[in-house]
Design a protein around this motif. Structure first.
Motif, PDB file in Angstrom:
ATOM      1  N   ASP A   5       0.831  -1.199   0.000  1.00  0.00           N
ATOM      2  CA  ASP A   5       0.000   0.000   0.000  1.00  0.00           C
ATOM      3  C   ASP A   5       0.868   1.252   0.000  1.00  0.00           C
ATOM      4  OD1 ASP A   5      -2.662  -0.954  -0.117  1.00  0.00           O
ATOM      5  OD2 ASP A   5      -2.564  -1.539   1.995  1.00  0.00           O
ATOM      6  N   PHE A   6       0.494   2.172  -0.841  1.00  0.00           N
ATOM      7  CA  PHE A   6       1.147   3.459  -1.054  1.00  0.00           C
ATOM      8  C   PHE A   6       2.520   3.337  -1.706  1.00  0.00           C
ATOM      9  CE2 PHE A   6      -2.174   4.076   2.047  1.00  0.00           C
ATOM     10  CZ  PHE A   6      -2.953   4.959   1.322  1.00  0.00           C
ATOM     11  N   VAL A   7       2.646   2.268  -2.526  1.00  0.00           N
ATOM     12  CA  VAL A   7       3.752   2.216  -3.470  1.00  0.00           C
ATOM     13  C   VAL A   7       3.580   3.407  -4.402  1.00  0.00           C
ATOM     14  CG1 VAL A   7       2.471   0.748  -5.112  1.00  0.00           C
ATOM     15  CG2 VAL A   7       4.960   0.683  -5.113  1.00  0.00           C
ATOM     16  N   CYS A  30       2.379  -8.890  -2.929  1.00  0.00           N
ATOM     17  CA  CYS A  30       2.366  -8.074  -1.720  1.00  0.00           C
ATOM     18  C   CYS A  30       2.108  -9.007  -0.533  1.00  0.00           C
ATOM     19  CB  CYS A  30       1.253  -7.036  -1.799  1.00  0.00           C
ATOM     20  SG  CYS A  30       1.099  -6.029  -0.307  1.00  0.00           S
ATOM     21  N   PRO A  31       2.958  -8.944   0.489  1.00  0.00           N
ATOM     22  CA  PRO A  31       2.686  -9.752   1.681  1.00  0.00           C
ATOM     23  C   PRO A  31       1.291  -9.451   2.234  1.00  0.00           C
ATOM     24  CG  PRO A  31       4.830  -8.702   1.836  1.00  0.00           C
ATOM     25  CD  PRO A  31       4.153  -8.124   0.634  1.00  0.00           C
ATOM     26  N   ASN A  32       0.619 -10.492   2.666  1.00  0.00           N
ATOM     27  CA  ASN A  32      -0.706 -10.391   3.282  1.00  0.00           C
ATOM     28  C   ASN A  32      -1.813  -9.971   2.315  1.00  0.00           C
ATOM     29  OD1 ASN A  32       0.437 -11.053   5.848  1.00  0.00           O
ATOM     30  ND2 ASN A  32       1.144  -8.936   5.974  1.00  0.00           N
ATOM     31  N   PRO A  85       8.145   0.599   0.759  1.00  0.00           N
ATOM     32  CA  PRO A  85       9.383  -0.055   1.206  1.00  0.00           C
ATOM     33  C   PRO A  85       9.702   0.149   2.685  1.00  0.00           C
ATOM     34  CG  PRO A  85       9.741   0.951  -0.923  1.00  0.00           C
ATOM     35  CD  PRO A  85       8.388   1.406  -0.446  1.00  0.00           C
ATOM     36  N   GLU A  86       9.266   1.276   3.264  1.00  0.00           N
ATOM     37  CA  GLU A  86       9.607   1.536   4.666  1.00  0.00           C
ATOM     38  C   GLU A  86       8.998   0.498   5.599  1.00  0.00           C
ATOM     39  OE1 GLU A  86       6.694   4.786   6.813  1.00  0.00           O
ATOM     40  OE2 GLU A  86       8.080   5.530   5.311  1.00  0.00           O
ATOM     41  N   TYR A  87       7.828  -0.056   5.268  1.00  0.00           N
ATOM     42  CA  TYR A  87       7.262  -1.097   6.132  1.00  0.00           C
ATOM     43  C   TYR A  87       7.456  -2.493   5.555  1.00  0.00           C
ATOM     44  CZ  TYR A  87       3.098  -1.010   3.156  1.00  0.00           C
ATOM     45  OH  TYR A  87       2.238  -1.063   2.095  1.00  0.00           O
TER      46      TYR A  87
END
Length: 186
Positions: A5-7, A30-32, A85-87
């Motif tokens: 989300d928010f790529v 995407c994970p999950n 990428p931050e999460y």
């Protein structure tokens, strides 16, 4: 292609479409999230502020299940930027996947904040790359060499193709397609 989300909208959609257009099969995971789900994207623009401006983008469809893929079956990896990428770098399975591509010397393209996945995965020791400038200190702290290039520039270090943001699509996609052995005849 690993997204969340928010790529960054253009850094996910354009490479997905271009790589598919020239004949490559691209799985966006995407994970999950599962095949058929979507991630929300963010549109980043550079309007002369001290950092980028962010707006809500489109919905980007996930076309494969992250938990079902086998990274050994893939030839290359694309890591778009944005806030994802931050999460995503907190997910050990994502870090393992990124390490697989790096240690196998398979082509990796990382854009904007995408190199955060490389730093968190321990893949930049002794390598050089570029990124959105705010990621530069992370690259250095991870043992890599941050290379400053124009916003529409690209940096290639062996199988690693990096760019600071979406204005570099022509440059990095051209370099990445060469690594993939793609031949485009006009």
């Amino acid at each position: 292609m690993v997204v969340g989300d928010f790529v960054e909208d253009l850094e996910a959609m354009v490479p997905f479409q271009v790589l598919t257009m020239v004949g490559h099969h691209v799985d966006a995971v995407c994970p999950n999230k599962r095949k058929g789900d979507h991630v929300k994207t963010a549109v980043h623009d550079f309007d002369g502020d001290q950092t980028y401006l962010e707006r809500r983008g489109h919905n980007f469809a996930i076309n494969a299940d992250f938990d079902s893929i086998h990274v050994e079956d893939y030839d290359a990896l694309v890591l778009p930027g944005g806030r994802a990428p931050e999460y995503l770098r907190l997910d050990e399975k994502v870090r393992q996947a990124v390490r697989h591509f790096a240690t196998s010397d398979k082509p990796i393209a990382a854009l904007c904040h995408g190199p955060q996945l490389l730093t968190a995965s321990g893949c930049l020791e002794g390598r050089s790359c570029t990124a959105y400038p705010a990621v530069g200190p992370e690259i250095t702290m991870a043992g890599g060499k941050y290379v400053e290039v124009p916003i529409d520039g690209v940096h290639v270090d062996g199988s690693l193709v990096t760019a600071p943001a979406w204005p570099a699509h022509p440059a990095w996609l051209s370099a990445f397609l060469k690594l993939l052995g793609s031949q485009i005849v006009a």
